[in-house]
Design an enzyme around this catalytic site. Structure first.
Site, PDB file in Angstrom:
ATOM      1  N   TYR A 134       0.631  -1.199  -0.182  1.00  0.00           N
ATOM      2  CA  TYR A 134      -0.088  -0.135   0.022  1.00  0.00           C
ATOM      3  C   TYR A 134       0.725   0.903   0.461  1.00  0.00           C
ATOM      4  CZ  TYR A 134      -3.421   3.422   1.214  1.00  0.00           C
ATOM      5  OH  TYR A 134      -4.420   4.361   1.508  1.00  0.00           O
ATOM      6  N   LEU A 164      -6.635   8.093   9.428  1.00  0.00           N
ATOM      7  CA  LEU A 164      -7.366   8.537   9.846  1.00  0.00           C
ATOM      8  C   LEU A 164      -8.916   8.141  10.592  1.00  0.00           C
ATOM      9  CD1 LEU A 164      -7.494   9.625   5.722  1.00  0.00           C
ATOM     10  CD2 LEU A 164      -7.537  11.229   7.701  1.00  0.00           C
ATOM     11  N   HIS A 177      -9.290  -0.003  10.147  1.00  0.00           N
ATOM     12  CA  HIS A 177      -8.022   0.827  11.163  1.00  0.00           C
ATOM     13  C   HIS A 177      -8.539   0.655  12.066  1.00  0.00           C
ATOM     14  CE1 HIS A 177      -7.169   2.346   6.954  1.00  0.00           C
ATOM     15  NE2 HIS A 177      -6.396   2.537   6.848  1.00  0.00           N
ATOM     16  N   TRP A 200      -5.644  -6.627  19.136  1.00  0.00           N
ATOM     17  CA  TRP A 200      -4.017  -6.979  18.430  1.00  0.00           C
ATOM     18  C   TRP A 200      -2.938  -7.126  18.977  1.00  0.00           C
ATOM     19  CZ3 TRP A 200      -5.311  -6.403  12.289  1.00  0.00           C
ATOM     20  CH2 TRP A 200      -6.363  -7.058  12.008  1.00  0.00           C
ATOM     21  N   ARG A 207       1.091   5.446  17.613  1.00  0.00           N
ATOM     22  CA  ARG A 207       0.345   5.644  16.343  1.00  0.00           C
ATOM     23  C   ARG A 207      -0.010   6.814  16.290  1.00  0.00           C
ATOM     24  NH1 ARG A 207       2.610   2.198  14.768  1.00  0.00           N
ATOM     25  NH2 ARG A 207       1.261   0.319  13.222  1.00  0.00           N
TER      26      ARG A 207
HETATM   27  O1  GFB Z   1      -4.894   1.795  12.111  1.00  0.00           O
HETATM   28  P1  GFB Z   1      -4.011  -0.150  11.612  1.00  0.00           P
HETATM   29  O2  GFB Z   1      -4.832  -0.947  10.950  1.00  0.00           O
HETATM   30  O3  GFB Z   1      -2.860  -0.389  10.721  1.00  0.00           O
HETATM   31  O4  GFB Z   1      -3.241   0.150  13.065  1.00  0.00           O
HETATM   32  P2  GFB Z   1      -1.250   1.170  10.277  1.00  0.00           P
HETATM   33  C1  GFB Z   1      -2.354  -0.943  13.473  1.00  0.00           C
HETATM   34  C2  GFB Z   1      -2.207  -1.164  14.827  1.00  0.00           C
HETATM   35  O5  GFB Z   1      -3.217  -1.296  16.003  1.00  0.00           O
HETATM   36  C3  GFB Z   1      -1.188  -1.908  14.928  1.00  0.00           C
HETATM   37  C4  GFB Z   1      -2.768  -2.807  16.496  1.00  0.00           C
HETATM   38  O6  GFB Z   1       0.128  -1.943  16.099  1.00  0.00           O
HETATM   39  C5  GFB Z   1      -1.821  -3.503  15.111  1.00  0.00           C
HETATM   40  O7  GFB Z   1      -1.353  -4.419  15.853  1.00  0.00           O
HETATM   41  N1  GFB Z   1      -4.157  -3.109  16.905  1.00  0.00           N
HETATM   42  C6  GFB Z   1      -5.022  -3.806  17.728  1.00  0.00           C
HETATM   43  C7  GFB Z   1      -5.293  -3.092  15.864  1.00  0.00           C
HETATM   44  N2  GFB Z   1      -5.949  -3.870  17.637  1.00  0.00           N
HETATM   45  C8  GFB Z   1      -6.595  -3.562  16.147  1.00  0.00           C
HETATM   46  C9  GFB Z   1      -7.214  -4.328  15.698  1.00  0.00           C
HETATM   47  O8  GFB Z   1      -8.956  -4.692  15.963  1.00  0.00           O
HETATM   48  N3  GFB Z   1      -7.838  -3.577  14.556  1.00  0.00           N
HETATM   49  C10 GFB Z   1      -6.483  -3.166  13.518  1.00  0.00           C
HETATM   50  N4  GFB Z   1      -6.221  -2.846  11.780  1.00  0.00           N
HETATM   51  N5  GFB Z   1      -5.364  -2.976  14.386  1.00  0.00           N
HETATM   52  C11 GFB Z   1      -1.394   2.039   8.586  1.00  0.00           C
HETATM   53  C12 GFB Z   1      -1.957   0.819   7.004  1.00  0.00           C
HETATM   54  O9  GFB Z   1      -1.174   1.149   8.973  1.00  0.00           O
HETATM   55  O10 GFB Z   1      -1.201   3.363   8.310  1.00  0.00           O
HETATM   56  C13 GFB Z   1      -3.759   2.405   6.622  1.00  0.00           C
HETATM   57  O11 GFB Z   1      -2.638  -0.103   7.233  1.00  0.00           O
HETATM   58  C14 GFB Z   1      -2.737   3.580   6.346  1.00  0.00           C
HETATM   59  O12 GFB Z   1      -3.560   1.223   5.252  1.00  0.00           O
HETATM   60  C15 GFB Z   1      -2.308   4.685   7.907  1.00  0.00           C
HETATM   61  O13 GFB Z   1      -2.645   3.977   5.283  1.00  0.00           O
HETATM   62  C16 GFB Z   1      -1.600   5.531   8.067  1.00  0.00           C
HETATM   63  O14 GFB Z   1      -0.734   2.325  11.336  1.00  0.00           O
HETATM   64  O15 GFB Z   1       0.059  -0.554  11.156  1.00  0.00           O
END
Ligand code: GFB
Length: 312
Positions: A134, A164, A177, A200, A207
């Site tokens: 991505y 976001l 997200h 997770w 972040r």
């Molecule tokens: O927002 P996210 O999925 O993506 O956040 P990224 C991930 C973080 O949250 C990791 C934790 O540290 C995960 O281990 N987390 C905890 C969880 N529980 C959950 C859950 O239930 N679901 C999810 N998804 N995460 C993003 C990209 O990366 O960066 C996007 O995926 C976007 O596409 C963004 O571009 C800027 O922050 O890792």
């Protein structure tokens, strides 16, 4: 001055906020979508651009999602985003578009940057493997902006947007997200009376979160500014995933236990943007605090739960 703008992804989670911010400034915003406007099809893309004849294109559409889908669907994420971008830029050049603003992402930054990420770090190292497919498609868009500027004089702009959250997001576990994912998990637990919520990873990653309407305001300001270097858009404030889970638990009135599933990925360990350039170029900083933005998002989610849960 009012512009005729074609906005891709204009009915999506972020795009609809961009449309609001641009319309509030008096721009004429057209938000075509599938099936008539299919950016995977070059002929369909060109046909729409010929009909709309925009002066400016804002490219917000993306095949995207949180860490889960980035790990599960690297091919679709790479292929769809590159092809959509290539078709759109080609059609824009053919119909004489003057300016393209392509929405970038903080996950296009290298996976290991010491301290807050500055615009000058953008090309300084490899991406984190979890979001490389991505993130790299956003780098492709940045190169495309420069190529079309050199080749045809099209003005290019790119806000590099941090994570976001907000109303109209995707809340289901597969594509969401982290902010939306946790809102749904905690709200569901309160509704069902569950005693624990499983999140997770370790909770340690950091972040930065920006409320979608604030990020859209930044896009509208960037368009007006005429600034053509990539520009970070965020709050500059880092929050651990553990802190985030505690805020969401409090705001949803969850009183049980938070459990960490360390078989799930953490992703990048720290992702926080240096927003000093944004503050000076846009003369602005995002007004919505994380607590206030999450409270609004939770309120919207609870009032629209069936509709929100159906978006996957
Ligand atoms: O927002 P996210 O999925 O993506 O956040 P990224 C991930 C973080 O949250 C990791 C934790 O540290 C995960 O281990 N987390 C905890 C969880 N529980 C959950 C859950 O239930 N679901 C999810 N998804 N995460 C993003 C990209 O990366 O960066 C996007 O995926 C976007 O596409 C963004 O571009 C800027 O922050 O890792």
């Amino acid at each position: 001055m009012s512009e005729r703008i074609l906005l891709t992804g204009g009915t999506g989670f972020f795009g609809r906020r961009i449309a609001e911010a641009l319309r509030a400034r008096g721009h004429k915003v057209v938000t075509p979508g599938r099936p008539d406007f299919d950016m995977m099809d070059s002929a369909s893309t060109l046909r729409t651009l010929e009909q709309v004849r925009p002066e400016t294109v804002v490219h917000s559409a993306a095949h995207y999602g949180g860490l889960g889908i980035c790990v599960a669907e690297p091919i679709a994420i790479f292929h769809r985003n590159v092809v959509m971008g290539a078709n759109l830029f080609d059609a824009a050049a053919k119909v004489g578009v003057k300016k393209i603003l392509a929405v970038g992402s903080a996950c296009a930054y290298p996976g290991q940057v010491a301290g807050d990420m500055k615009e000058s770090d953008f090309w300084s190292g490899p991406l984190h493997p979890s979001v490389e497919a991505y993130g790299f498609t956003k780098k492709v868009l940045e190169v495309a902006l420069r190529a079309y500027n050199k080749g045809q004089g099209i003005i290019g702009q790119m806000p590099i947007v941090t994570n976001l959250y907000g109303e109209y997001d995707v809340f289901g576990e597969y594509r969401s997200h982290v902010a939306a994912a946790l809102i749904k998990k905690f709200a569901d637990a309160v509704q069902s009376g569950a005693k624990e919520v499983v999140c997770w990873g370790t909770g340690a990653p950091v972040r930065e979160f920006i409320y979608s309407a604030d990020a859209a305001e930044a896009v509208a300001r960037l368009l007006e500014s005429g600034y053509t270097e990539p520009l970070n858009v965020g709050t500059g404030i880092g929050t651990t995933i553990k802190e985030l889970s505690e805020i969401v638990a409090r705001l949803t009135h969850f009183q049980g236990e938070i459990v960490w599933d360390t078989t799930k990925p953490d992703g990048v360990l720290r992702k926080v943007l240096d927003v000093s350039k944004m503050e000076s170029v846009l003369n602005w900083r995002p007004p919505t605090s994380l607590e206030a933005g999450l409270a609004k998002t939770i309120k919207w989610y609870l009032a629209n739960k069936a509709e929100a849960d159906a978006r996957n």
